[in-house]
Design a protein around this motif. Structure first.
Motif, PDB file in Angstrom:
ATOM      1  N   GLY A   1      31.459 -10.460  -5.494  1.00 31.93           N
ATOM      2  CA  GLY A   1      30.678 -11.919  -5.199  1.00 31.93           C
ATOM      3  C   GLY A   1      28.900 -12.174  -5.943  1.00 31.93           C
ATOM      4  O   GLY A   1      28.372 -12.350  -5.941  1.00 31.93           O
ATOM      5  N   GLY A   2      28.734 -10.387  -6.161  1.00 37.64           N
ATOM      6  CA  GLY A   2      27.475 -10.068  -6.911  1.00 37.64           C
ATOM      7  C   GLY A   2      26.171  -9.614  -5.476  1.00 37.64           C
ATOM      8  O   GLY A   2      27.098  -8.576  -4.450  1.00 37.64           O
ATOM      9  N   LEU A   3      25.203  -8.874  -6.120  1.00 36.73           N
ATOM     10  CA  LEU A   3      24.818  -7.948  -5.291  1.00 36.73           C
ATOM     11  C   LEU A   3      24.055  -8.884  -3.599  1.00 36.73           C
ATOM     12  O   LEU A   3      24.437 -10.212  -3.702  1.00 36.73           O
ATOM     13  CB  LEU A   3      23.094  -8.143  -5.926  1.00 36.73           C
ATOM     14  N   PRO A   4      23.963  -8.411  -2.752  1.00 41.67           N
ATOM     15  CA  PRO A   4      24.520  -8.978  -1.475  1.00 41.67           C
ATOM     16  C   PRO A   4      22.465  -9.362  -1.190  1.00 41.67           C
ATOM     17  O   PRO A   4      22.207  -8.256  -2.061  1.00 41.67           O
ATOM     18  CB  PRO A   4      23.943  -7.220  -0.499  1.00 41.67           C
ATOM     19  N   GLY A   5      22.847  -9.146  -0.408  1.00 43.89           N
ATOM     20  CA  GLY A   5      21.184 -10.034   0.302  1.00 43.89           C
ATOM     21  C   GLY A   5      20.847  -9.789   1.133  1.00 43.89           C
ATOM     22  O   GLY A   5      19.526  -9.913   0.773  1.00 43.89           O
ATOM     23  N   GLY A   6      21.066  -9.485   1.848  1.00 41.04           N
ATOM     24  CA  GLY A   6      20.761  -8.088   2.932  1.00 41.04           C
ATOM     25  C   GLY A   6      21.813  -6.723   3.003  1.00 41.04           C
ATOM     26  O   GLY A   6      22.592  -6.964   2.883  1.00 41.04           O
ATOM     27  N   LEU A   7      20.799  -5.931   4.031  1.00 36.91           N
ATOM     28  CA  LEU A   7      21.835  -5.261   4.514  1.00 36.91           C
ATOM     29  C   LEU A   7      23.141  -5.376   4.762  1.00 36.91           C
ATOM     30  O   LEU A   7      23.644  -4.831   5.052  1.00 36.91           O
ATOM     31  CB  LEU A   7      20.985  -4.436   5.744  1.00 36.91           C
ATOM     32  N   ALA A   8      22.632  -6.599   5.947  1.00 38.59           N
ATOM     33  CA  ALA A   8      24.254  -6.894   6.841  1.00 38.59           C
ATOM     34  C   ALA A   8      25.062  -7.516   6.021  1.00 38.59           C
ATOM     35  O   ALA A   8      26.681  -7.583   6.453  1.00 38.59           O
ATOM     36  CB  ALA A   8      24.027  -8.300   8.061  1.00 38.59           C
ATOM     37  N   ASP A   9      25.205  -8.109   4.497  1.00 40.88           N
ATOM     38  CA  ASP A   9      26.212  -8.509   3.644  1.00 40.88           C
ATOM     39  C   ASP A   9      26.984  -6.861   3.332  1.00 40.88           C
ATOM     40  O   ASP A   9      28.326  -7.083   3.187  1.00 40.88           O
ATOM     41  CB  ASP A   9      25.718  -8.556   2.606  1.00 40.88           C
ATOM     42  N   LEU A  10      26.341  -5.726   3.666  1.00 42.07           N
ATOM     43  CA  LEU A  10      27.181  -4.135   3.248  1.00 42.07           C
ATOM     44  C   LEU A  10      27.878  -4.011   4.263  1.00 42.07           C
ATOM     45  O   LEU A  10      28.490  -2.779   4.172  1.00 42.07           O
ATOM     46  CB  LEU A  10      26.365  -3.646   3.176  1.00 42.07           C
ATOM     47  N   LYS A  11      28.292  -4.522   6.246  1.00 40.31           N
ATOM     48  CA  LYS A  11      28.754  -4.058   6.504  1.00 40.31           C
ATOM     49  C   LYS A  11      30.336  -3.976   6.165  1.00 40.31           C
ATOM     50  O   LYS A  11      30.605  -2.576   6.464  1.00 40.31           O
ATOM     51  CB  LYS A  11      28.925  -5.153   8.193  1.00 40.31           C
ATOM     52  N   ASP A  12      30.832  -4.875   5.892  1.00 43.58           N
ATOM     53  CA  ASP A  12      32.200  -4.387   5.110  1.00 43.58           C
ATOM     54  C   ASP A  12      32.396  -4.211   3.699  1.00 43.58           C
ATOM     55  O   ASP A  12      33.651  -4.101   3.151  1.00 43.58           O
ATOM     56  CB  ASP A  12      32.861  -6.054   5.515  1.00 43.58           C
ATOM     57  N   TRP A  13      31.773  -3.543   3.004  1.00 39.31           N
ATOM     58  CA  TRP A  13      31.629  -3.008   2.175  1.00 39.31           C
ATOM     59  C   TRP A  13      32.101  -1.533   2.318  1.00 39.31           C
ATOM     60  O   TRP A  13      31.845  -1.032   3.494  1.00 39.31           O
ATOM     61  CB  TRP A  13      30.915  -2.619   0.597  1.00 39.31           C
ATOM     62  N   PRO A  14      33.210  -0.377   1.248  1.00 39.86           N
ATOM     63  CA  PRO A  14      33.047   0.700   1.340  1.00 39.86           C
ATOM     64  C   PRO A  14      32.190   1.278   0.935  1.00 39.86           C
ATOM     65  O   PRO A  14      30.864   1.136   0.943  1.00 39.86           O
ATOM     66  CB  PRO A  14      34.737   0.544   0.541  1.00 39.86           C
ATOM     67  N   HIS A  15      32.605   2.366   1.754  1.00 30.90           N
ATOM     68  CA  HIS A  15      31.062   3.411   1.758  1.00 30.90           C
ATOM     69  C   HIS A  15      31.560   4.955   1.276  1.00 30.90           C
ATOM     70  O   HIS A  15      32.526   5.098   2.104  1.00 30.90           O
ATOM     71  CB  HIS A  15      30.026   3.160   3.139  1.00 30.90           C
ATOM     72  N   ILE A  16      30.634   5.276   0.881  1.00 28.17           N
ATOM     73  CA  ILE A  16      31.050   6.941  -0.059  1.00 28.17           C
ATOM     74  C   ILE A  16      29.461   7.852   1.053  1.00 28.17           C
ATOM     75  O   ILE A  16      28.311   6.909   0.746  1.00 28.17           O
ATOM     76  CB  ILE A  16      30.577   7.113  -0.774  1.00 28.17           C
ATOM     77  N   GLY A  17      29.529   8.820   1.558  1.00 27.38           N
ATOM     78  CA  GLY A  17      28.672   9.955   2.062  1.00 27.38           C
ATOM     79  C   GLY A  17      28.759  11.078   1.581  1.00 27.38           C
ATOM     80  O   GLY A  17      29.618  11.705   1.616  1.00 27.38           O
ATOM     81  N   ASN A  18      27.347  11.388   2.255  1.00 26.73           N
ATOM     82  CA  ASN A  18      27.288  13.534   1.961  1.00 26.73           C
ATOM     83  C   ASN A  18      27.786  13.772   3.299  1.00 26.73           C
ATOM     84  O   ASN A  18      27.108  12.928   4.148  1.00 26.73           O
ATOM     85  CB  ASN A  18      26.112  13.989   1.061  1.00 26.73           C
ATOM     86  N   GLN A  19      28.276  15.437   3.132  1.00 27.89           N
ATOM     87  CA  GLN A  19      28.193  15.923   4.672  1.00 27.89           C
ATOM     88  C   GLN A  19      26.915  15.626   4.981  1.00 27.89           C
ATOM     89  O   GLN A  19      26.981  15.691   6.840  1.00 27.89           O
ATOM     90  CB  GLN A  19      29.510  16.915   4.398  1.00 27.89           C
ATOM     91  N   TRP A  20      25.836  16.539   4.572  1.00 22.83           N
ATOM     92  CA  TRP A  20      25.038  16.517   5.193  1.00 22.83           C
ATOM     93  C   TRP A  20      24.195  15.098   6.330  1.00 22.83           C
ATOM     94  O   TRP A  20      23.564  15.513   7.466  1.00 22.83           O
ATOM     95  CB  TRP A  20      23.849  16.726   4.636  1.00 22.83           C
ATOM     96  N   GLN A  21      25.041  13.793   5.303  1.00 21.56           N
ATOM     97  CA  GLN A  21      24.080  12.780   6.365  1.00 21.56           C
ATOM     98  C   GLN A  21      25.155  12.239   7.388  1.00 21.56           C
ATOM     99  O   GLN A  21      24.562  11.838   8.054  1.00 21.56           O
ATOM    100  CB  GLN A  21      24.860  11.645   5.035  1.00 21.56           C
ATOM    101  N   GLY A  22      26.041  13.275   8.028  1.00 25.80           N
ATOM    102  CA  GLY A  22      26.430  13.242   9.414  1.00 25.80           C
ATOM    103  C   GLY A  22      27.413  12.133   9.005  1.00 25.80           C
ATOM    104  O   GLY A  22      27.915  11.158   8.461  1.00 25.80           O
ATOM    105  N   ALA A  23      28.158  11.397  10.372  1.00 26.36           N
ATOM    106  CA  ALA A  23      29.488  11.076  10.625  1.00 26.36           C
ATOM    107  C   ALA A  23      29.406   9.707  10.318  1.00 26.36           C
ATOM    108  O   ALA A  23      30.021   8.640  10.103  1.00 26.36           O
ATOM    109  CB  ALA A  23      30.281  11.810  11.948  1.00 26.36           C
ATOM    110  N   GLU A  24      27.783   9.294  10.466  1.00 29.34           N
ATOM    111  CA  GLU A  24      27.056   7.706  10.074  1.00 29.34           C
ATOM    112  C   GLU A  24      26.039   7.439   9.016  1.00 29.34           C
ATOM    113  O   GLU A  24      25.320   8.251   9.221  1.00 29.34           O
ATOM    114  CB  GLU A  24      26.853   6.693  11.466  1.00 29.34           C
TER     115      GLU A  24
END
Length: 296
Positions: free
Chosen positions: A177-200
């Motif tokens: 639905g477009g760009l998020p209005g704030g960080l909280a809007d990203l809570k339910d988006w899927p996420h991709i991480g690098n191993q060095w960033q940790g489990a969270e």
């Protein structure tokens, strides 16, 4: 009296390491001698820079401002020495370098290529690794690090800054639905991480509380993170200097403006004593120049 340059640099080390003990170890000085340097500096300036308690150190407002000036002076001093030493003719011998994958692709590898062209008899060993390799164990002359190196025995030079942008593929942005209005809007988006960033993963934006998320996909190399973002699989933190083409094409979108993301420092670190080989100091100077060009 006019403040002593060495006292100013000692103050900067105390600020960056967070304690007199750690700063003394890094500088190879006694703790009492270092404390005298700070006391002398405060006396020369006529202002208190550090509030000392039994548990912690904290900077006064004057100390915060003075530290920023010390950092600038140190970088100018370091760059002047590196530039002067780099003018002393062709270099030879072996130069071993390590850098994270993202920074390697963005500016370190191009700097190495230009450096070899300028010094064709130089032998280079290049390690792309997102882990922080032990320099002595791996025979590495120079490491490129993000943020202050944890090993306080290393000698460091600040090369510049970049920003880790929260990014997603344009199709995922449209799907949500477009760009998020704030960080909280990203809570339910899927996420991709690098191993060095940790489990969270922890996301930051100026003026907002941090957001913690669990990545659906974890990778051990930057190019895989970027690939999965390009596939539309999720949001990831990507360094702006490594994704200029993708941002320009519009395939990948930065979810928030660049100036709302705090800068991250890039350092060159080595384990040599007072006089590192000229090939090391010359390459640090070359790195700084290439990073400045990338950030223009």
């Amino acid at each position: 009296m006019k403040p002593n340059f060495n006292d100013m640099m000692a103050f900067a080390e105390v600020v960056e390491t967070g304690s007199f003990t750690a700063a003394a170890e890094r500088l190879g000085r006694g703790k009492s001698s270092l404390s005298q340097s700070i006391t002398r500096l405060e006396s020369d300036l006529g202002v208190r820079l550090i509030q000392r308690t039994t548990r912690r150190l904290s900077l006064t407002e004057a100390g915060q401002r003075f530290y920023r000036h010390c950092e600038t002076i140190r970088e100018i001093h370091t760059q002047a020495l590196e530039d002067a030493r780099s003018q002393a003719g062709a270099l030879s011998g072996r130069l071993s370098i390590t850098a994270p994958h993202a920074l390697a692709a963005a500016f370190v590898r191009p700097a190495v290529a230009a450096f070899i062209r300028d010094h064709p008899t130089l032998e280079v060993v290049f390690h792309s690794d997102d882990g922080q390799l032990n320099l002595l164990d791996h025979g590495i002359d120079l490491a490129i690090r993000v943020d202050m190196p944890r090993d306080q025995s290393l000698k460091i030079s600040k090369l510049g800054e970049f920003r880790d942008l929260l990014c997603a593929h344009k199709d995922l942005v449209a799907e949500r639905g477009g760009l998020p209005g704030g960080l909280a809007d990203l809570k339910d988006w899927p996420h991709i991480g690098n191993q060095w960033q940790g489990a969270e993963l922890v996301y930051h934006r100026r003026g907002e509380a941090a957001l913690r998320v669990t990545p659906q996909v974890r990778c051990n190399a930057f190019h895989d993170v970027l690939g999965f973002v390009g596939d539309g699989l999720g949001v990831a933190l990507l360094p702006d200097i490594a994704i200029c083409e993708e941002l320009h094409s519009g395939e990948i979108r930065a979810l928030f403006p660049r100036d709302e993301i705090a800068p991250v420092a890039i350092y060159a670190a080595h384990a040599f004593d007072r006089f590192p080989p000229r090939r090391v100091t010359a390459f640090i100077s070359s790195l700084r120049q290439h990073l400045a060009q990338e950030l223009q």
